[in-house]
Design a protein around this motif. Structure first.
Motif, PDB file in Angstrom:
ATOM      1  N   ALA A  21      48.603 -21.597  24.843  1.00  0.00           N
ATOM      2  CA  ALA A  21      48.314 -20.204  24.497  1.00  0.00           C
ATOM      3  C   ALA A  21      47.569 -19.505  25.627  1.00  0.00           C
ATOM      4  CB  ALA A  21      47.512 -20.134  23.195  1.00  0.00           C
ATOM      5  N   CYS A  22      46.573 -20.159  26.197  1.00  0.00           N
ATOM      6  CA  CYS A  22      45.794 -19.547  27.278  1.00  0.00           C
ATOM      7  C   CYS A  22      46.644 -19.323  28.519  1.00  0.00           C
ATOM      8  CB  CYS A  22      44.580 -20.411  27.602  1.00  0.00           C
ATOM      9  SG  CYS A  22      43.320 -20.411  26.310  1.00  0.00           S
ATOM     10  N   ALA A  23      47.491 -20.284  28.844  1.00  0.00           N
ATOM     11  CA  ALA A  23      48.360 -20.128  30.013  1.00  0.00           C
ATOM     12  C   ALA A  23      49.364 -19.000  29.792  1.00  0.00           C
ATOM     13  CB  ALA A  23      49.081 -21.440  30.321  1.00  0.00           C
ATOM     14  N   MET A  24      49.883 -18.888  28.581  1.00  0.00           N
ATOM     15  CA  MET A  24      50.847 -17.825  28.294  1.00  0.00           C
ATOM     16  C   MET A  24      50.182 -16.452  28.338  1.00  0.00           C
ATOM     17  SD  MET A  24      53.790 -19.073  28.247  1.00  0.00           S
ATOM     18  CE  MET A  24      54.672 -17.628  27.674  1.00  0.00           C
ATOM     19  N   ILE A  25      48.934 -16.360  27.893  1.00  0.00           N
ATOM     20  CA  ILE A  25      48.210 -15.090  27.982  1.00  0.00           C
ATOM     21  C   ILE A  25      48.113 -14.668  29.450  1.00  0.00           C
ATOM     22  CG2 ILE A  25      45.936 -14.011  27.721  1.00  0.00           C
ATOM     23  CD1 ILE A  25      45.687 -15.706  25.083  1.00  0.00           C
ATOM     24  N   ALA A  26      47.732 -15.595  30.308  1.00  0.00           N
ATOM     25  CA  ALA A  26      47.629 -15.287  31.743  1.00  0.00           C
ATOM     26  C   ALA A  26      49.002 -14.919  32.307  1.00  0.00           C
ATOM     27  CB  ALA A  26      47.040 -16.479  32.494  1.00  0.00           C
ATOM     28  N   HIS A  27      50.028 -15.633  31.899  1.00  0.00           N
ATOM     29  CA  HIS A  27      51.385 -15.360  32.364  1.00  0.00           C
ATOM     30  C   HIS A  27      51.815 -13.945  31.962  1.00  0.00           C
ATOM     31  CE1 HIS A  27      55.628 -16.126  33.173  1.00  0.00           C
ATOM     32  NE2 HIS A  27      55.903 -15.696  31.956  1.00  0.00           N
ATOM     33  N   HIS A  28      51.574 -13.582  30.713  1.00  0.00           N
ATOM     34  CA  HIS A  28      51.946 -12.250  30.227  1.00  0.00           C
ATOM     35  C   HIS A  28      51.140 -11.156  30.937  1.00  0.00           C
ATOM     36  CE1 HIS A  28      54.555 -14.059  27.426  1.00  0.00           C
ATOM     37  NE2 HIS A  28      53.729 -14.200  26.408  1.00  0.00           N
ATOM     38  N   MET A  29      49.874 -11.435  31.224  1.00  0.00           N
ATOM     39  CA  MET A  29      49.057 -10.461  31.942  1.00  0.00           C
ATOM     40  C   MET A  29      49.645 -10.207  33.333  1.00  0.00           C
ATOM     41  SD  MET A  29      45.265 -11.701  30.718  1.00  0.00           S
ATOM     42  CE  MET A  29      44.354 -10.468  31.619  1.00  0.00           C
ATOM     43  N   GLY A  30      50.140 -11.266  33.961  1.00  0.00           N
ATOM     44  CA  GLY A  30      50.778 -11.111  35.264  1.00  0.00           C
ATOM     45  C   GLY A  30      52.045 -10.270  35.174  1.00  0.00           C
ATOM     46  N   ALA A  31      52.820 -10.493  34.113  1.00  0.00           N
ATOM     47  CA  ALA A  31      54.039  -9.707  33.920  1.00  0.00           C
ATOM     48  C   ALA A  31      53.705  -8.233  33.728  1.00  0.00           C
ATOM     49  CB  ALA A  31      54.821 -10.241  32.717  1.00  0.00           C
ATOM     50  N   ILE A  32      52.656  -7.963  32.978  1.00  0.00           N
ATOM     51  CA  ILE A  32      52.236  -6.576  32.756  1.00  0.00           C
ATOM     52  C   ILE A  32      51.816  -5.937  34.072  1.00  0.00           C
ATOM     53  CG2 ILE A  32      50.450  -5.127  31.704  1.00  0.00           C
ATOM     54  CD1 ILE A  32      50.640  -7.020  29.235  1.00  0.00           C
ATOM     55  N   SER A  33      51.080  -6.663  34.879  1.00  0.00           N
ATOM     56  CA  SER A  33      50.646  -6.126  36.179  1.00  0.00           C
ATOM     57  C   SER A  33      51.840  -5.772  37.053  1.00  0.00           C
ATOM     58  CB  SER A  33      49.767  -7.141  36.913  1.00  0.00           C
ATOM     59  OG  SER A  33      48.549  -7.311  36.224  1.00  0.00           O
ATOM     60  N   MET A  34      52.845  -6.639  37.078  1.00  0.00           N
ATOM     61  CA  MET A  34      54.044  -6.360  37.878  1.00  0.00           C
ATOM     62  C   MET A  34      54.791  -5.148  37.326  1.00  0.00           C
ATOM     63  SD  MET A  34      55.590 -10.095  38.868  1.00  0.00           S
ATOM     64  CE  MET A  34      55.366 -10.860  37.269  1.00  0.00           C
ATOM     65  N   ALA A  35      54.870  -5.044  36.002  1.00  0.00           N
ATOM     66  CA  ALA A  35      55.569  -3.918  35.383  1.00  0.00           C
ATOM     67  C   ALA A  35      54.843  -2.606  35.662  1.00  0.00           C
ATOM     68  CB  ALA A  35      55.695  -4.153  33.880  1.00  0.00           C
ATOM     69  N   GLU A  36      53.519  -2.639  35.678  1.00  0.00           N
ATOM     70  CA  GLU A  36      52.750  -1.427  35.977  1.00  0.00           C
ATOM     71  C   GLU A  36      53.024  -0.941  37.402  1.00  0.00           C
ATOM     72  OE1 GLU A  36      48.841  -2.823  34.942  1.00  0.00           O
ATOM     73  OE2 GLU A  36      49.019  -2.041  32.893  1.00  0.00           O
ATOM     74  N   VAL A  37      53.167  -1.875  38.328  1.00  0.00           N
ATOM     75  CA  VAL A  37      53.504  -1.509  39.712  1.00  0.00           C
ATOM     76  C   VAL A  37      54.880  -0.847  39.741  1.00  0.00           C
ATOM     77  CG1 VAL A  37      54.039  -2.418  42.013  1.00  0.00           C
ATOM     78  CG2 VAL A  37      52.029  -3.259  40.767  1.00  0.00           C
ATOM     79  N   GLU A  38      55.832  -1.403  38.999  1.00  0.00           N
ATOM     80  CA  GLU A  38      57.177  -0.811  38.945  1.00  0.00           C
ATOM     81  C   GLU A  38      57.119   0.607  38.390  1.00  0.00           C
ATOM     82  OE1 GLU A  38      61.120   0.239  38.874  1.00  0.00           O
ATOM     83  OE2 GLU A  38      60.058  -1.201  40.116  1.00  0.00           O
ATOM     84  N   LEU A  39      56.362   0.802  37.316  1.00  0.00           N
ATOM     85  CA  LEU A  39      56.269   2.151  36.737  1.00  0.00           C
ATOM     86  C   LEU A  39      55.648   3.139  37.721  1.00  0.00           C
ATOM     87  CD1 LEU A  39      55.185   1.529  33.040  1.00  0.00           C
ATOM     88  CD2 LEU A  39      57.430   2.225  33.898  1.00  0.00           C
ATOM     89  N   LYS A  40      54.682   2.681  38.481  1.00  0.00           N
ATOM     90  CA  LYS A  40      53.984   3.575  39.410  1.00  0.00           C
ATOM     91  C   LYS A  40      54.804   3.861  40.662  1.00  0.00           C
ATOM     92  CE  LYS A  40      49.563   4.244  41.715  1.00  0.00           C
ATOM     93  NZ  LYS A  40      48.205   3.737  41.922  1.00  0.00           N
ATOM     94  N   HIS A  41      55.502   2.849  41.171  1.00  0.00           N
ATOM     95  CA  HIS A  41      56.140   2.999  42.475  1.00  0.00           C
ATOM     96  C   HIS A  41      57.664   2.945  42.446  1.00  0.00           C
ATOM     97  CE1 HIS A  41      52.238   2.772  44.414  1.00  0.00           C
ATOM     98  NE2 HIS A  41      51.976   1.688  43.713  1.00  0.00           N
ATOM     99  N   GLY A  42      58.235   2.489  41.357  1.00  0.00           N
ATOM    100  CA  GLY A  42      59.693   2.359  41.295  1.00  0.00           C
ATOM    101  C   GLY A  42      60.372   3.707  41.155  1.00  0.00           C
ATOM    102  N   ASP A  43      61.643   3.763  41.557  1.00  0.00           N
ATOM    103  CA  ASP A  43      62.362   5.014  41.411  1.00  0.00           C
ATOM    104  C   ASP A  43      63.714   4.821  40.719  1.00  0.00           C
ATOM    105  OD1 ASP A  43      62.906   3.640  43.720  1.00  0.00           O
ATOM    106  OD2 ASP A  43      62.959   5.361  45.044  1.00  0.00           O
ATOM    107  N   ASN A  44      63.927   3.652  40.128  1.00  0.00           N
ATOM    108  CA  ASN A  44      65.154   3.396  39.386  1.00  0.00           C
ATOM    109  C   ASN A  44      64.848   3.486  37.898  1.00  0.00           C
ATOM    110  OD1 ASN A  44      66.937   1.346  37.833  1.00  0.00           O
ATOM    111  ND2 ASN A  44      68.096   1.809  39.703  1.00  0.00           N
ATOM    112  N   ASP A  45      65.536   4.377  37.211  1.00  0.00           N
ATOM    113  CA  ASP A  45      65.253   4.599  35.796  1.00  0.00           C
ATOM    114  C   ASP A  45      65.465   3.345  34.950  1.00  0.00           C
ATOM    115  OD1 ASP A  45      64.531   7.224  36.254  1.00  0.00           O
ATOM    116  OD2 ASP A  45      66.510   8.034  35.738  1.00  0.00           O
TER     117      ASP A  45
END
Length: 74
Positions: A21-45
Motif C-alpha cells: 500500500a505504501c509503495a503504491m501510494i508513492a507510485h501514484h504520487m509520481g504518476a500525478i506529478s508527471m500528469a501535472e507536468v503534462e497539463l502545464k506544458h503539454g500541447d496535445n489535447d
C-alpha cells in the motif's frame, strides 16, 4: 528519483500488505506529478485529457490506500 526512494521506503515495511500500500501510494504520487507536468506544458489535447484522467483516478486510489493504511496500522 524521489518517487523511487519513497517506493523503496514503503517496500521496506515488515508487513507485506502495508509495504504494498505504501509503495503504491508513492507510485501514484509520481504518476500525478508527471500528469501535472503534462497539463502545464503539454500541447496535445489527447495526452492532456489522459493526464487529467490519471490525476483523478490516482487521487482516488491514494485516498483509498491511505484510508486502508490508517485503519490497519495501529
Amino acid at each position: 528519483k524521489a518517487m523511487s526512494t519513497n517506493m523503496m521506503h514503503g517496500m521496506m515495511k515488515e508487513d507485506a500488505d502495508v509495504a504494498y500500500a505504501c509503495a503504491m501510494i508513492a507510485h501514484h504520487m509520481g504518476a500525478i506529478s508527471m500528469a501535472e507536468v503534462e497539463l502545464k506544458h503539454g500541447d496535445n489535447d489527447e495526452t492532456k485529457a489522459n493526464a487529467q484522467k490519471v490525476i483523478e483516478e490516482q487521487t482516488k486510489e491514494i485516498e483509498e490506500l491511505t484510508s486502508w493504511v490508517e485503519k490497519e496500522v495501529k
